[in-house]
Design a protein around this motif. Structure first.
Motif, PDB file in Angstrom:
ATOM      1  N   GLU A 115      -4.218  -8.116  -0.260  1.00  0.00           N
ATOM      2  CA  GLU A 115      -4.730  -8.485   1.361  1.00  0.00           C
ATOM      3  C   GLU A 115      -5.402  -7.065   1.636  1.00  0.00           C
ATOM      4  N   THR A 116      -5.942  -7.865   2.828  1.00  0.00           N
ATOM      5  CA  THR A 116      -6.715  -6.623   3.610  1.00  0.00           C
ATOM      6  C   THR A 116      -6.624  -7.269   4.906  1.00  0.00           C
ATOM      7  N   SER A 117      -6.916  -6.620   6.032  1.00  0.00           N
ATOM      8  CA  SER A 117      -6.460  -6.766   7.842  1.00  0.00           C
ATOM      9  C   SER A 117      -6.946  -6.000   8.643  1.00  0.00           C
ATOM     10  N   ALA A 157      -6.636  -1.907   4.056  1.00  0.00           N
ATOM     11  CA  ALA A 157      -7.148  -2.452   2.724  1.00  0.00           C
ATOM     12  C   ALA A 157      -6.401  -1.646   1.941  1.00  0.00           C
ATOM     13  N   GLN A 158      -4.463  -2.012   1.478  1.00  0.00           N
ATOM     14  CA  GLN A 158      -4.133  -1.025   0.558  1.00  0.00           C
ATOM     15  C   GLN A 158      -4.464  -0.963  -0.783  1.00  0.00           C
ATOM     16  N   ASN A 159      -4.684  -1.924  -1.233  1.00  0.00           N
ATOM     17  CA  ASN A 159      -5.296  -2.297  -3.060  1.00  0.00           C
ATOM     18  C   ASN A 159      -6.971  -2.152  -3.085  1.00  0.00           C
ATOM     19  N   GLY A 160      -7.409  -1.625  -1.647  1.00  0.00           N
ATOM     20  CA  GLY A 160      -8.445  -2.370  -2.261  1.00  0.00           C
ATOM     21  C   GLY A 160      -9.326  -0.822  -1.539  1.00  0.00           C
ATOM     22  N   ASN A 205      -6.482  12.892   8.744  1.00  0.00           N
ATOM     23  CA  ASN A 205      -6.707  12.247   6.883  1.00  0.00           C
ATOM     24  C   ASN A 205      -6.036  12.646   5.638  1.00  0.00           C
ATOM     25  N   THR A 206      -5.219  11.210   6.227  1.00  0.00           N
ATOM     26  CA  THR A 206      -4.503  11.675   4.390  1.00  0.00           C
ATOM     27  C   THR A 206      -5.088  11.032   3.605  1.00  0.00           C
ATOM     28  N   VAL A 207      -4.740  11.692   2.602  1.00  0.00           N
ATOM     29  CA  VAL A 207      -6.175  11.205   0.968  1.00  0.00           C
ATOM     30  C   VAL A 207      -4.694  10.746  -0.246  1.00  0.00           C
ATOM     31  N   GLY A 208      -4.512  10.328  -0.894  1.00  0.00           N
ATOM     32  CA  GLY A 208      -3.376   9.284  -1.385  1.00  0.00           C
ATOM     33  C   GLY A 208      -3.450  10.205  -3.112  1.00  0.00           C
TER      34      GLY A 208
END
Length: 292
Positions: free
Chosen positions: A185-187, A199-202, A221-224
């Motif tokens: 899901e996105t919000s 957009a946690q999965n996209g 900015n945090t990049v996993g």
């Protein structure tokens, strides 16, 4: 004078110059559904005609102290309509018995309901003093629901399986939109202070000729995973305060057109391991002070 008649048949015309006072009168023949009956204040009328095309067309009406009703029908086309009215309600109905098309309207002092549908699709609207609500459903089972009040507007779309949904909530204080699917899901959420995109999965993509980011406060900015920055032109970094870089791995820098480093103050380089300088050409060191 006064004449009392009982079971009297008039074969010719009856002319009355005064007033006829009676409790009940019937014009036509009820057995053929072509008549008008007046019973005190109640009036009932029916008409049935078979036209040259063989179509049966009928109408009926009833008026009394309790309700008023009117109806029409055509047997060949399947079309029929009706109207009913009482002291507290109005109902209208138009439909086609062959195609299944139908529209409906009901109104009372506190609610208005409208519906348009066929055998597979429907559109319903309900209005009250505080809310207007619409529900639309198609032949595949997809649906859209819209609700509007003085303080909030909601829109909700759902596919036939309910696996994919799209909801939007608008108020005077903010905006909330959420899209859900089988993969995540996105919000987007917005109020008077904050805007949050999730957009946690996209992926969130910004595609424009120019993009300007202005942050009067802090920016984080945090990049996993990996971070890739490609600049086709020049890149300029201006830092008025201090700059700290912490790298737990190896740093590799490739300068294909040279490197120029200007340090206005002191420069401290601390190497805990071995340092190797490889110069394929000449090296020039100019020291204005002492070298230790």
């Amino acid at each position: 004078g006064t004449t009392n008649l009982k079971d009297t048949t008039v074969d010719g015309d009856l002319k009355v110059t005064g007033t006829i006072t009676t409790d009940k009168m019937v014009f036509g023949d009820p057995a053929t559904n072509n008549y008008t009956e007046i019973d005190h204040g109640k009036v009932t009328s029916k008409n049935l005609v078979v036209n040259g095309a063989g179509e049966t067309i009928s109408s009926s009406s009833t008026f009394n102290a309790k309700e008023n009703k009117v109806g029409f029908a055509n047997s060949a086309t399947g079309e029929q309509s009706s109207h009913k009215q009482t002291s507290d309600m109005i109902v209208d109905n138009v439909k086609n018995n062959i195609t299944g098309d139908q529209s409906f309207h009901k109104q009372t002092s506190d609610v208005i309901m409208d519906n348009v549908k066929d055998l597979h699709n429907s559109n319903n609207r309900t209005q009250t003093k505080t809310e207007t609500k619409d529900i639309i459903t198609d032949k595949d089972g997809n649906s859209s629901t819209t609700s509007q009040t003085a303080s909030e507007n909601q829109t909700y779309l759902k596919d036939k399986d309910g696996k994919n949904t799209n909801s939007t909530i608008d108020t005077a204080k903010g905006y909330d939109k959420t899209i859900k699917g089988e993969n995540g899901e996105t919000s987007t959420k917005q109020d008077e202070l904050n805007i949050t995109n999730t957009a946690q999965n996209g992926t969130i993509t910004n595609d424009a000729m120019n993009i300007v980011n202005n942050a009067s406060g802090n920016m984080t900015n945090t990049v996993g995973g990996d971070l890739t920055t490609t600049v086709s032109g020049n890149e300029l970094h201006e830092v008025t305060g201090t700059k700290t870089e912490n790298v737990t791995g190896k740093v590799t820098e490739n300068y294909k057109a040279g490197q120029e480093t200007n340090v206005t103050g002191d420069q401290d380089i601390y190497v805990t391991g071995k340092q190797t300088n490889k110069i394929d050409g000449d090296q020039v060191n100019i020291i204005g002070g002492h070298q230790t």
